[in-house]
Motif scaffolding. Structure first.
Motif, PDB file in Angstrom:
ATOM      1  N   GLY A   1      51.346  51.224  48.741  1.00 14.27           N
ATOM      2  CA  GLY A   1      51.105  50.699  47.636  1.00 14.27           C
ATOM      3  C   GLY A   1      51.218  49.153  47.879  1.00 14.27           C
ATOM      4  N   ILE A   2      52.001  48.798  48.714  1.00  8.25           N
ATOM      5  CA  ILE A   2      52.179  47.204  48.778  1.00  8.25           C
ATOM      6  C   ILE A   2      50.871  46.705  49.622  1.00  8.25           C
ATOM      7  N   ALA A   3      50.721  47.454  50.736  1.00  7.19           N
ATOM      8  CA  ALA A   3      49.262  47.188  51.372  1.00  7.19           C
ATOM      9  C   ALA A   3      48.125  47.222  50.424  1.00  7.19           C
ATOM     10  N   LEU A   4      48.112  47.970  49.567  1.00  7.16           N
ATOM     11  CA  LEU A   4      46.888  48.219  48.816  1.00  7.16           C
ATOM     12  C   LEU A   4      46.803  46.850  47.795  1.00  7.16           C
ATOM     13  N   VAL A   5      47.838  46.483  47.177  1.00  4.77           N
ATOM     14  CA  VAL A   5      48.126  45.481  46.233  1.00  4.77           C
ATOM     15  C   VAL A   5      47.555  44.335  46.898  1.00  4.77           C
ATOM     16  N   LEU A   6      48.113  44.065  47.928  1.00  5.83           N
ATOM     17  CA  LEU A   6      47.818  42.691  48.839  1.00  5.83           C
ATOM     18  C   LEU A   6      46.476  42.845  49.330  1.00  5.83           C
ATOM     19  N   ALA A   7      45.904  43.882  49.731  1.00  2.00           N
ATOM     20  CA  ALA A   7      44.539  44.284  50.360  1.00  2.00           C
ATOM     21  C   ALA A   7      43.577  43.527  49.206  1.00  2.00           C
ATOM     22  N   ARG A   8      43.931  44.028  47.842  1.00  3.21           N
ATOM     23  CA  ARG A   8      42.927  43.966  46.905  1.00  3.21           C
ATOM     24  C   ARG A   8      43.020  42.482  46.072  1.00  3.21           C
ATOM     25  N   ILE A   9      44.196  41.775  46.511  1.00  2.00           N
ATOM     26  CA  ILE A   9      44.336  40.206  46.122  1.00  2.00           C
ATOM     27  C   ILE A   9      43.661  39.504  46.996  1.00  2.00           C
ATOM     28  N   VAL A  10      43.668  39.782  48.185  1.00  3.46           N
ATOM     29  CA  VAL A  10      43.184  38.963  49.427  1.00  3.46           C
ATOM     30  C   VAL A  10      41.735  39.031  49.331  1.00  3.46           C
ATOM     31  N   HIS A  11      41.154  40.540  48.955  1.00  2.00           N
ATOM     32  CA  HIS A  11      39.648  40.635  49.044  1.00  2.00           C
ATOM     33  C   HIS A  11      39.233  39.910  47.668  1.00  2.00           C
ATOM     34  N   ALA A  12      39.815  39.810  46.451  1.00  3.94           N
ATOM     35  CA  ALA A  12      39.214  39.135  45.419  1.00  3.94           C
ATOM     36  C   ALA A  12      39.509  37.643  45.791  1.00  3.94           C
ATOM     37  N   ILE A  13      40.503  37.053  46.378  1.00  3.44           N
ATOM     38  CA  ILE A  13      40.091  35.632  46.635  1.00  3.44           C
ATOM     39  C   ILE A  13      39.134  35.458  47.668  1.00  3.44           C
ATOM     40  N   GLY A  14      38.856  36.106  48.665  1.00  2.00           N
ATOM     41  CA  GLY A  14      38.170  35.803  49.386  1.00  2.00           C
ATOM     42  C   GLY A  14      36.607  35.997  48.844  1.00  2.00           C
ATOM     43  N   LEU A  15      36.618  36.984  48.098  1.00  4.42           N
ATOM     44  CA  LEU A  15      35.121  37.119  47.430  1.00  4.42           C
ATOM     45  C   LEU A  15      34.741  36.137  46.221  1.00  4.42           C
ATOM     46  N   SER A  16      35.970  35.653  45.607  1.00  7.94           N
ATOM     47  CA  SER A  16      35.518  34.556  44.749  1.00  7.94           C
ATOM     48  C   SER A  16      35.150  33.257  45.182  1.00  7.94           C
ATOM     49  N   ARG A  17      35.332  33.115  46.644  1.00  8.82           N
ATOM     50  CA  ARG A  17      35.197  31.724  47.282  1.00  8.82           C
ATOM     51  C   ARG A  17      33.603  31.671  47.705  1.00  8.82           C
ATOM     52  N   THR A  18      33.216  32.651  48.065  1.00  9.79           N
ATOM     53  CA  THR A  18      31.853  32.704  48.770  1.00  9.79           C
ATOM     54  C   THR A  18      31.276  34.149  48.561  1.00  9.79           C
ATOM     55  N   PRO A  19      30.028  34.423  48.468  1.00  7.96           N
ATOM     56  CA  PRO A  19      29.232  35.653  48.373  1.00  7.96           C
ATOM     57  C   PRO A  19      29.072  36.096  49.509  1.00  7.96           C
ATOM     58  N   GLY A  20      29.082  35.551  50.618  1.00  8.35           N
ATOM     59  CA  GLY A  20      29.047  35.817  52.225  1.00  8.35           C
ATOM     60  C   GLY A  20      30.180  36.112  52.791  1.00  8.35           C
ATOM     61  N   TYR A  21      30.180  36.071  54.104  1.00 14.83           N
ATOM     62  CA  TYR A  21      31.512  36.352  54.783  1.00 14.83           C
ATOM     63  C   TYR A  21      32.592  35.480  54.619  1.00 14.83           C
TER      64      TYR A  21
ATOM     65  N   ILE B   1      41.688  46.321  55.064  1.00 14.60           N
ATOM     66  CA  ILE B   1      42.953  47.113  54.837  1.00 14.60           C
ATOM     67  C   ILE B   1      42.998  48.101  53.596  1.00 14.60           C
ATOM     68  N   THR B   2      42.037  47.818  52.723  1.00 15.77           N
ATOM     69  CA  THR B   2      41.952  48.762  51.555  1.00 15.77           C
ATOM     70  C   THR B   2      41.309  50.149  51.958  1.00 15.77           C
ATOM     71  N   LEU B   3      40.223  50.229  53.214  1.00 13.65           N
ATOM     72  CA  LEU B   3      39.734  51.501  53.578  1.00 13.65           C
ATOM     73  C   LEU B   3      40.712  51.934  54.565  1.00 13.65           C
ATOM     74  N   LEU B   4      41.628  51.182  55.334  1.00 15.81           N
ATOM     75  CA  LEU B   4      42.581  51.760  56.163  1.00 15.81           C
ATOM     76  C   LEU B   4      43.586  52.473  55.432  1.00 15.81           C
ATOM     77  N   VAL B   5      43.982  51.834  54.264  1.00 11.97           N
ATOM     78  CA  VAL B   5      45.301  52.487  53.523  1.00 11.97           C
ATOM     79  C   VAL B   5      44.474  53.977  52.985  1.00 11.97           C
ATOM     80  N   ILE B   6      43.416  53.867  52.421  1.00 12.35           N
ATOM     81  CA  ILE B   6      42.983  55.118  51.847  1.00 12.35           C
ATOM     82  C   ILE B   6      42.471  56.029  52.868  1.00 12.35           C
ATOM     83  N   ALA B   7      42.062  55.636  54.070  1.00  8.03           N
ATOM     84  CA  ALA B   7      42.059  56.609  55.071  1.00  8.03           C
ATOM     85  C   ALA B   7      43.339  57.367  55.726  1.00  8.03           C
ATOM     86  N   LEU B   8      44.471  56.461  55.483  1.00  7.21           N
ATOM     87  CA  LEU B   8      45.783  56.933  55.963  1.00  7.21           C
ATOM     88  C   LEU B   8      46.301  57.811  55.066  1.00  7.21           C
TER      89      LEU B   8
END
Length: 132
Positions: free
Chosen positions: A79-99, A109-116
């Motif tokens: 749960g913690i990993a998922l919440v942190l992953a989604r926050i980091v993803h949202a911040i990263g995507l909000s800054r640039t549409p590229g990499y 991390i989101t994909l890793l948590v789901i796979a695990l």
């Protein structure tokens, strides 16, 4: 145990924030539908959309693990990993549409948590139904 409820609530608040951000940006830019070619609106829309695509599956897996009486420490780790992953993803995507490192890390991390979690559920099935 009520562990999944905690993470469902936290992720719901994150998704509501992302949705409100889209609405605010659309209002500010006077874009009624889509992104109107505006980079900030496009990033906000995808950040919200991406969360709504991955979070439900992850929460479903977390709930089934909880119902299977998985150790609470593991549930919290997921749960913690998922919440942190989604926050980091949202911040990263909000800054640039590229990499961006945040977007890449959050997605990975989101994909890793789901796979695990999926792997753990498969393992639990094998142990309970095939080895016992």
């Amino acid at each position: 145990m009520r562990i999944t409820g905690l993470y469902a609530a936290l992720l719901a608040l994150l998704i509501l924030y992302l949705a409100a951000r889209v609405m605010w940006l659309r209002r500010r830019t006077r874009i009624g539908l889509g992104d109107g070619g505006d980079r900030a609106v496009a990033c906000a829309v995808r950040s919200h959309g991406n969360a709504t695509e991955y979070v439900p599956l992850a929460l479903l897996l977390l709930l089934v693990l909880e119902l299977n009486q998985t150790l609470p420490a593991l549930l919290h780790a997921f749960g913690i990993a998922l919440v942190l992953a989604r926050i980091v993803h949202a911040i990263g995507l909000s800054r640039t549409p590229g990499y961006s490192a945040g977007r890449a890390a959050g997605a990975a991390i989101t994909l890793l948590v789901i796979a695990l979690m999926a792997s753990m559920l498969l393992w639990q099935y094998v142990v309970i139904h095939l080895l016992v």
